[in-house]
Design an enzyme around this catalytic site. Sequence first.
Site, short mmCIF file in Angstrom:
data_model
loop_
_atom_site.label_atom_id
_atom_site.label_comp_id
_atom_site.label_asym_id
_atom_site.label_seq_id
_atom_site.Cartn_x
_atom_site.Cartn_y
_atom_site.Cartn_z
N LEU A 127 -21.78 -39.67 -30.00
CA LEU A 127 -23.28 -39.23 -30.04
C LEU A 127 -23.33 -38.02 -29.35
CD1 LEU A 127 -25.64 -42.61 -28.90
CD2 LEU A 127 -25.06 -41.47 -31.33
N ASP A 128 -23.93 -36.78 -29.93
CA ASP A 128 -24.03 -35.64 -29.28
C ASP A 128 -24.92 -35.70 -27.88
OD1 ASP A 128 -26.90 -34.70 -29.53
OD2 ASP A 128 -26.39 -34.94 -31.55
N MET A 129 -24.89 -34.74 -27.33
CA MET A 129 -25.39 -34.60 -25.80
C MET A 129 -26.70 -34.96 -25.85
SD MET A 129 -24.81 -31.39 -23.24
CE MET A 129 -25.33 -31.54 -21.59
N TYR A 130 -27.54 -34.34 -26.97
CA TYR A 130 -28.99 -34.49 -27.02
C TYR A 130 -29.37 -35.60 -27.81
CZ TYR A 130 -28.31 -30.02 -25.07
OH TYR A 130 -27.95 -28.75 -24.25
#
Length: 238
Positions: free
Chosen positions: A104-107
């Site tokens: 999952l990306d950071m955001y």
Amino acid sequence: MEEIRLQKYLAEAGIASRRKAEELILQGKVQVNGKVVTELGTKVHPGKDEVKYENKIVQMENKKVYILLNKPIGYVTTVKDQFDRDSVLDLVKVKERLVPVGRLDMYTSGALILTNDGDFVYKVTHPKHEISKTYTVTLKGIVSKENVDNLRRGVDIGGYITKPAKVKILKTDEEKQITRLEIIIHEGKNRQVRKMCEAIGHKVLALHRSEIAGIGVKDIELGKWRYLSKEEVKKISK
């Protein structure tokens, strides 16, 4: 125990997924009995051969653990980060050496599995298994029925046409000019949901993965985790 391939040994030890382990071998980061090995066909005998990664002895894990984390925004989904940012591994304090299953990306917040079972990682991340992932996404603007239909059929996210997705509108707010969608996909392309929404001309304001294979995180606080049951592990990796 009989000989096994080096990449499987590394995966079983929780160093990385089997595919990532192959990259580490090719990069010359793994030693067997004091010698750097770069051949993917190399086999080792667990308990007899000494395997090192980054000059540290690697031992296979006997106990397999499977953890479901409700990832908060602001954490990267990597074992090591070159910029020393907060990692999801900082949130899960167990003695076993874990790797994230997918990313999952950071955001993006929400459901993320971590494990020390390399075979499980391989099964779950391989495209042929088509494990469902459910996202709630808040978009800027009012999404038309035509664009919802486009997402359902598949859109071009940069040289790749996504497979059919399940999409439904959860909420529209004319005053705030936002739309909230539920999107269920069976693929795992990098930043796929964000790119799908960009493809229909809408900016993502918030993205949350609520479920993996129907197993959700609504009862887990952000930043908290729990072990998956044997039944859940079977459901995900069947």
